[in-house]
Design an enzyme around this catalytic site. Structure first.
Site, PDB file in Angstrom:
ATOM      1  N   GLN A 290     -30.610  13.680  -9.234  1.00  0.00           N
ATOM      2  CA  GLN A 290     -31.239  14.819  -8.532  1.00  0.00           C
ATOM      3  C   GLN A 290     -30.271  15.581  -7.638  1.00  0.00           C
ATOM      4  OE1 GLN A 290     -34.841  13.651  -6.525  1.00  0.00           O
ATOM      5  NE2 GLN A 290     -35.764  12.819  -8.380  1.00  0.00           N
TER       6      GLN A 290
ATOM      7  N   GLU B 249     -26.153  14.548  -6.981  1.00  0.00           N
ATOM      8  CA  GLU B 249     -24.702  14.549  -7.191  1.00  0.00           C
ATOM      9  C   GLU B 249     -24.244  15.353  -8.405  1.00  0.00           C
ATOM     10  OE1 GLU B 249     -22.648  10.773  -6.740  1.00  0.00           O
ATOM     11  OE2 GLU B 249     -24.426   9.930  -5.828  1.00  0.00           O
TER      12      GLU B 249
ATOM     13  N   HIS C  36     -20.285  12.514  -1.741  1.00  0.00           N
ATOM     14  CA  HIS C  36     -20.710  11.292  -1.048  1.00  0.00           C
ATOM     15  C   HIS C  36     -22.217  11.119  -1.228  1.00  0.00           C
ATOM     16  CE1 HIS C  36     -20.458   7.998   1.789  1.00  0.00           C
ATOM     17  NE2 HIS C  36     -21.578   8.459   2.320  1.00  0.00           N
TER      18      HIS C  36
ATOM     19  N   ASN D 274     -14.916  16.047  -1.967  1.00  0.00           N
ATOM     20  CA  ASN D 274     -15.453  14.717  -2.246  1.00  0.00           C
ATOM     21  C   ASN D 274     -16.969  14.791  -2.389  1.00  0.00           C
ATOM     22  OD1 ASN D 274     -15.562  11.784  -2.299  1.00  0.00           O
ATOM     23  ND2 ASN D 274     -16.262  11.860  -0.158  1.00  0.00           N
TER      24      ASN D 274
ATOM     25  N   ARG E 269       0.817  -1.213   0.000  1.00  0.00           N
ATOM     26  CA  ARG E 269       0.000   0.000   0.000  1.00  0.00           C
ATOM     27  C   ARG E 269       0.857   1.271   0.000  1.00  0.00           C
ATOM     28  NH1 ARG E 269      -5.011  -0.451  -1.793  1.00  0.00           N
ATOM     29  NH2 ARG E 269      -6.238   1.300  -1.107  1.00  0.00           N
TER      30      ARG E 269
ATOM     31  N   ASP F 203     -14.989  11.136   5.493  1.00  0.00           N
ATOM     32  CA  ASP F 203     -16.278  11.837   5.349  1.00  0.00           C
ATOM     33  C   ASP F 203     -16.567  12.821   6.493  1.00  0.00           C
ATOM     34  OD1 ASP F 203     -16.760  10.382   2.998  1.00  0.00           O
ATOM     35  OD2 ASP F 203     -17.789   8.782   4.076  1.00  0.00           O
TER      36      ASP F 203
HETATM   37  C1  GAR Z   1     -21.124   8.046  -6.750  1.00  0.00           C
HETATM   38  O1  GAR Z   1     -22.423   7.746  -6.323  1.00  0.00           O
HETATM   39  C2  GAR Z   1     -20.341   8.719  -5.642  1.00  0.00           C
HETATM   40  O2  GAR Z   1     -21.115   9.581  -4.860  1.00  0.00           O
HETATM   41  C3  GAR Z   1     -19.876   7.542  -4.828  1.00  0.00           C
HETATM   42  O3  GAR Z   1     -19.517   6.574  -5.801  1.00  0.00           O
HETATM   43  C4  GAR Z   1     -20.324   6.753  -6.977  1.00  0.00           C
HETATM   44  C5  GAR Z   1     -19.426   6.835  -8.181  1.00  0.00           C
HETATM   45  O4  GAR Z   1     -20.157   6.925  -9.380  1.00  0.00           O
HETATM   46  N1  GAR Z   1     -18.793   7.900  -3.969  1.00  0.00           N
HETATM   47  C6  GAR Z   1     -18.649   7.392  -2.740  1.00  0.00           C
HETATM   48  O5  GAR Z   1     -19.361   6.525  -2.289  1.00  0.00           O
HETATM   49  C7  GAR Z   1     -17.501   7.982  -1.934  1.00  0.00           C
HETATM   50  N2  GAR Z   1     -17.554   7.542  -0.574  1.00  0.00           N
HETATM   51  P1  GAR Z   1     -19.521   7.541 -10.702  1.00  0.00           P
HETATM   52  O6  GAR Z   1     -18.197   6.825 -10.955  1.00  0.00           O
HETATM   53  O7  GAR Z   1     -20.520   7.219 -11.771  1.00  0.00           O
HETATM   54  O8  GAR Z   1     -19.337   9.017 -10.513  1.00  0.00           O
END
Ligand code: GAR
Length: 207
Positions: free
Chosen positions: A179, A181, A110, A108, A66, A151
């Site tokens: 709606q 993100e 979420h 970020n 890692r 987070d």
């Molecule tokens: C999204 O829903 C984002 O909010 C989530 O992963 C998805 C990625 O979709 N992120 C997390 O859960 C971070 N903790 P995408 O690749 O289509 O944007």
């Protein structure tokens, strides 16, 4: 021009929302200077290439441990000389060294209303599974600054989304994306690029 670097892990619909918002000038004074994925074969890299954005992958599979992966990842991030790093569906924990180096310059998205359904183990579809399991009636998305705690950073914006009786995790995920993100993340980048927000006493305020 704010130099924006997007970090991605999968489908890249949030990345696409940023690309489209830059093209439509809904994000102003910012340019996407690169996209880095921790996976080699994801759709997001294709989306970046189609938009003419330099795309890279740094996979943990190519490193013995890692630490070495994190080192190579941070080197690639630094090469892009970002002013702002956007975790656009990036499902790997950010190494503390990177958080320290880019303090206040990583955001970020979420897929829940933080502090619900967040923290270690809550990512992607899992978040929606947990929300449905608990039977909440309202969920949503949160865009926030990244600090060392998962987070836990200052919240920039949130948007609520209603849950419907027959939702599956997949249906709910799609609704939260559509709606909340894909709207919140470009807006936050535009706010930062145009100097409209600041962090005061651990909270985000409008200037
Ligand atoms: C999204 O829903 C984002 O909010 C989530 O992963 C998805 C990625 O979709 N992120 C997390 O859960 C971070 N903790 P995408 O690749 O289509 O944007």
């Amino acid at each position: 021009m704010l130099r924006v670097l997007a970090l991605v892990s999968g489908g890249g619909t949030n990345l696409q929302a940023i690309i489209d918002a830059v093209a439509a000038e809904k994000i102003q004074n910012a340019e996407l200077v690169g996209v880095i994925s921790n996976n080699k074969t994801v759709k997001s890299l294709e989306r970046a290439k189609n938009a003419g954005i330099p795309a890279f992958s740094v996979s943990p599979k190519d490193f013995e441990n890692r630490e070495l992966f994190y080192e190579a990842f941070l080197d690639k991030v630094n090469e892009c000389r970002p002013d702002l790093i956007v975790l656009a569906g990036f499902l790997v924990a950010i190494p503390p060294k990177m958080v320290a180096q880019y303090s206040g310059r990583i955001i970020n998205i979420h897929p829940s209303l933080i502090p619900s359904f967040c923290g270690v183990g809550y990512f992607g579809l899992k978040v929606h599974e947990k929300a449905l399991e608990r039977g909440v009636k309202v969920t949503g998305a949160t865009v926030h600054f990244v600090t060392e705690g998962m987070d836990e950073g200052p919240i920039i914006a949130q948007k609520a989304v209603y849950i419907e009786d027959n939702d599956t995790p997949e249906i709910l995920q799609r609704r939260v994306m559509e709606q909340a993100e894909w709207i919140l993340l470009p807006q936050a980048i535009d706010d930062i690029a145009n100097d409209r927000i600041e962090i005061r006493d651990g909270k985000v305020i409008r200037k």
